[in-house]
Design a protein around this motif. Structure first.
Motif, PDB file in Angstrom:
ATOM      1  N   ASP A 100      26.638 -29.503  20.989  1.00 54.26           N
ATOM      2  CA  ASP A 100      25.450 -28.829  21.382  1.00 54.26           C
ATOM      3  C   ASP A 100      25.235 -27.288  21.347  1.00 54.26           C
ATOM      4  N   VAL A 101      26.496 -26.815  21.880  1.00 58.02           N
ATOM      5  CA  VAL A 101      26.549 -25.345  22.557  1.00 58.02           C
ATOM      6  C   VAL A 101      27.882 -24.698  22.020  1.00 58.02           C
ATOM      7  N   ALA A 102      27.666 -23.416  21.567  1.00 59.18           N
ATOM      8  CA  ALA A 102      29.174 -22.619  21.579  1.00 59.18           C
ATOM      9  C   ALA A 102      28.919 -21.551  22.292  1.00 59.18           C
ATOM     10  N   GLN A 110      22.955 -16.073   8.777  1.00 62.95           N
ATOM     11  CA  GLN A 110      23.365 -17.478   8.161  1.00 62.95           C
ATOM     12  C   GLN A 110      23.482 -18.609   9.256  1.00 62.95           C
ATOM     13  N   ARG A 111      23.785 -18.117  10.520  1.00 64.21           N
ATOM     14  CA  ARG A 111      24.045 -19.081  11.524  1.00 64.21           C
ATOM     15  C   ARG A 111      22.609 -19.565  11.963  1.00 64.21           C
ATOM     16  N   ARG A 112      21.729 -18.526  11.861  1.00 71.77           N
ATOM     17  CA  ARG A 112      20.417 -18.641  12.359  1.00 71.77           C
ATOM     18  C   ARG A 112      19.366 -19.821  11.595  1.00 71.77           C
ATOM     19  N   GLU A 113      20.337 -20.293  10.451  1.00 71.95           N
ATOM     20  CA  GLU A 113      19.708 -21.494   9.677  1.00 71.95           C
ATOM     21  C   GLU A 113      19.929 -22.491  10.401  1.00 71.95           C
ATOM     22  N   PHE A 114      21.128 -22.688  11.080  1.00 69.25           N
ATOM     23  CA  PHE A 114      21.068 -24.138  12.056  1.00 69.25           C
ATOM     24  C   PHE A 114      21.402 -23.759  13.423  1.00 69.25           C
ATOM     25  N   ALA A 115      21.144 -22.596  14.105  1.00 70.71           N
ATOM     26  CA  ALA A 115      21.321 -22.370  15.726  1.00 70.71           C
ATOM     27  C   ALA A 115      20.241 -21.623  16.152  1.00 70.71           C
ATOM     28  N   SER A 240      22.724 -25.955  19.070  1.00 70.73           N
ATOM     29  CA  SER A 240      22.544 -26.485  17.929  1.00 70.73           C
ATOM     30  C   SER A 240      20.878 -26.713  17.443  1.00 70.73           C
ATOM     31  N   LYS A 241      20.296 -26.414  16.602  1.00 71.83           N
ATOM     32  CA  LYS A 241      18.858 -26.886  16.268  1.00 71.83           C
ATOM     33  C   LYS A 241      18.503 -28.266  16.075  1.00 71.83           C
ATOM     34  N   ALA A 242      20.111 -29.019  15.521  1.00 71.88           N
ATOM     35  CA  ALA A 242      19.857 -30.376  15.434  1.00 71.88           C
ATOM     36  C   ALA A 242      19.727 -31.168  16.581  1.00 71.88           C
ATOM     37  N   SER A 243      20.013 -30.710  17.660  1.00 75.57           N
ATOM     38  CA  SER A 243      20.514 -31.443  19.044  1.00 75.57           C
ATOM     39  C   SER A 243      19.492 -30.925  20.226  1.00 75.57           C
ATOM     40  N   TRP A 248      15.494 -25.585  26.402  1.00 76.75           N
ATOM     41  CA  TRP A 248      16.698 -25.488  27.027  1.00 76.75           C
ATOM     42  C   TRP A 248      17.273 -24.137  26.867  1.00 76.75           C
ATOM     43  N   VAL A 249      17.098 -23.313  25.787  1.00 80.07           N
ATOM     44  CA  VAL A 249      17.535 -22.198  25.419  1.00 80.07           C
ATOM     45  C   VAL A 249      16.834 -21.209  26.366  1.00 80.07           C
TER      46      VAL A 249
END
Length: 272
Positions: A100-102, A110-115, A240-243, A248-249
């Motif tokens: 969920d988190v890093a 590039q990362r903003r596509e999934f995060a 993670s955008k997926a979870s 929460w952000v």
């Protein structure tokens, strides 16, 4: 090996195969709400690094990033667990929603596509170019990585690390990629420079300096120039955008602002 450091009850979940196999659940208090309304902790992927993330012989996690994360998510009222993976694996699992988190991640298109990224900085993480003292004259401290385009150099880098926006752009060049000697850990970068297998390497100001001291090489290895300014050196918490829902952000951003205003953030930073 499974390590539990909390007395708070959490929902169990299938244990992934990781290397090294370490799971640590923090003692923060409130639960995350999963899409199916089951209670579970947010999974934070971490990679062992001197100072920032350490694992003792019993498998207990410590370090600056661990201490900051526990304080931030406790302030936000969110339950968390830590799982240890190589950094490249963390990014892949976060993209899929299995992590969920890093922590301490560089923001990129590039990362903003999934995060999602916290708007508040997690901490400063300056990267530098290091070289041997005898080779220092080969590099201009007033120029960036672009000066390497005209040089025949072997540049040590750690696999999966985004050192700067300039570095990411230069990776698009096959000629630049041929200069790279890719390793998995910061200590290996120091090793290779000392045995003349690379001419320079890129690395974090804080943890590579620690590795240089461990190798008793302060008189042999010198920093040459920073790869980024303070704004770019600000790392963030990546979700993670997926979870993870954006609410929460926002809670995490608010928690970081509160801790910084109270002085608690600086206390943690100065304790490591």
């Amino acid at each position: 090996m499974v390590i539990t450091t909390t007395s708070a009850p959490v929902m169990s979940s299938p244990e992934p195969v990781i290397s090294p196999s370490v799971i640590s659940t923090s003692s923060v208090s409130l639960e995350a709400v999963a899409p199916d309304n089951e209670i579970k902790p947010f999974v934070i992927g971490v990679t062992p690094r001197p100072v920032f993330v350490t694992v003792d012989e019993q498998g207990n996690l410590d370090g600056l990033d661990i201490a900051l994360a526990k304080a931030i998510f406790a302030e936000a009222g969110m339950q968390i667990s830590f799982q240890v993976y190589p950094w490249k694996r963390i990014v892949h699992l976060l993209e899929n929603g299995e992590v969920d988190v890093a922590l301490s991640a560089s923001d990129s298109d590039q990362r903003r596509e999934f995060a999602h990224f916290s708007s508040e900085a997690f901490r400063l993480g300056h990267n530098l170019l290091f070289t041997s003292k005898k080779n220092a004259a080969l590099f201009d401290p007033n120029k960036g990585l672009s000066q390497l385009e005209g040089k025949s150099v072997r540049l040590g880098v750690q696999r999966g690390v985004a050192y700067s926006h300039e570095y990411d752009e230069m990776l698009k060049s096959e000629a630049f990629r041929r200069k790279l000697v890719v390793v998995d850990t910061p200590p290996r970068l120091v090793d290779l420079l000392l045995i003349d297998r690379v001419d320079a390497f890129l690395g974090s100001e804080r943890d590579l300096h620690r590795e240089i001291i461990k190798h008793d090489a302060e008189g042999q290895i010198v920093p040459v120039f920073y790869l980024m300014n303070d704004q770019e050196a600000s790392s963030h918490i990546m979700f993670s955008k997926a979870s993870v829902q954006t609410q929460w952000v926002e809670k995490v951003d608010e928690a970081m602002r509160t801790l910084k205003a109270s002085g608690r953030y600086d206390e943690i930073l100065s304790s490591f």
